[in-house]
Motif scaffolding. Structure first.
Motif, PDB file in Angstrom:
ATOM      1  N   ASP A  78      -7.739   1.064  -4.194  1.00 28.95           N
ATOM      2  CA  ASP A  78      -6.456   1.667  -4.546  1.00 28.95           C
ATOM      3  C   ASP A  78      -6.071   2.747  -3.541  1.00 28.95           C
ATOM      4  OD1 ASP A  78      -6.106   0.258  -7.071  1.00 28.95           O
ATOM      5  OD2 ASP A  78      -7.748   1.512  -7.817  1.00 28.95           O
ATOM      6  N   PRO A 104      -4.367  -2.962  -2.334  1.00 29.63           N
ATOM      7  CA  PRO A 104      -3.446  -2.064  -3.044  1.00 29.63           C
ATOM      8  C   PRO A 104      -3.182  -0.769  -2.266  1.00 29.63           C
ATOM      9  CG  PRO A 104      -5.016  -3.005  -4.581  1.00 29.63           C
ATOM     10  CD  PRO A 104      -5.464  -3.413  -3.196  1.00 29.63           C
ATOM     11  N   LYS A 107      -0.728  -1.727   0.594  1.00 26.63           N
ATOM     12  CA  LYS A 107       0.597  -2.088   0.062  1.00 26.63           C
ATOM     13  C   LYS A 107       1.375  -0.863  -0.397  1.00 26.63           C
ATOM     14  CE  LYS A 107      -0.809  -6.656  -1.504  1.00 26.63           C
ATOM     15  NZ  LYS A 107      -1.178  -7.475  -2.663  1.00 26.63           N
ATOM     16  N   ASN A 108       0.668   0.143  -0.887  1.00 23.36           N
ATOM     17  CA  ASN A 108       1.308   1.345  -1.430  1.00 23.36           C
ATOM     18  C   ASN A 108       1.178   2.561  -0.521  1.00 23.36           C
ATOM     19  OD1 ASN A 108       2.184   0.304  -4.103  1.00 23.36           O
ATOM     20  ND2 ASN A 108      -0.011  -0.119  -4.259  1.00 23.36           N
ATOM     21  N   ARG A 110      -1.404   4.274   0.491  1.00 27.17           N
ATOM     22  CA  ARG A 110      -2.248   5.300  -0.115  1.00 27.17           C
ATOM     23  C   ARG A 110      -3.441   5.592   0.790  1.00 27.17           C
ATOM     24  NH1 ARG A 110      -2.285   2.797  -6.121  1.00 27.17           N
ATOM     25  NH2 ARG A 110      -0.193   3.422  -6.746  1.00 27.17           N
TER      26      ARG A 110
END
Length: 142
Positions: A78, A104, A107-108, A110
């Motif tokens: 994440d 993730p 994609k974000n 982070r």
């Protein structure tokens, strides 16, 4: 000073103890030449991730080990955490890693880069750095 540092660690530990989410975090020690060296169990990075309320995506192995693109994608972090050093922020190098865009974290966007000595040195600034990490990955919202 010792009492203040101990209190900082305890306050962070108590604050993240009730967290409902424990995001999956990948710590990359280095990404030179596209090669990723990730933190496993029994490392300072593993301890810091846990204290901040996260889960180390590579707790299945110990120490620091090279990981390939397939392992990165399968780990599905994440967040990706890395260290800054004077004059160097690895964030753009991490964003350019093959496969990062399939996670993730990628994609974000982070990607978290923090002062390595403060975060992993287990000195007077570490408790505050762990609290900041906990805020950035979500378990700590105060």
């Amino acid at each position: 000073m010792k009492d203040q540092i101990t209190a900082d660690f305890e306050a962070t530990r108590a604050a993240v103890a009730g967290a409902k989410d424990h995001p999956r975090v990948l710590f990359l020690l280095s990404v030179g030449s596209g090669r990723m060296l990730a933190s496993g169990a029994n490392t300072a990075a593993d301890a810091v991730i846990e204290m901040a309320g996260g889960q180390n995506v590579f707790s299945s192995f110990e120490n620091y080990k090279p990981v390939n693109t397939e392992a990165l994608v399968a780990a599905a972090p994440d967040y990706v955490l890395a260290m800054t050093r004077p004059g160097m922020d690895p964030s753009d190098d991490i964003r350019a890693l093959p496969g990062i865009e399939l996670t993730p974290a990628g994609k974000n966007d982070r990607i978290i880069a923090m002062d390595g000595q403060a975060l992993l040195g287990f000195g007077p600034r570490t408790a505050a750095s762990i609290r900041e990490l906990a805020r950035r990955i979500g378990p700590l919202t105060d």
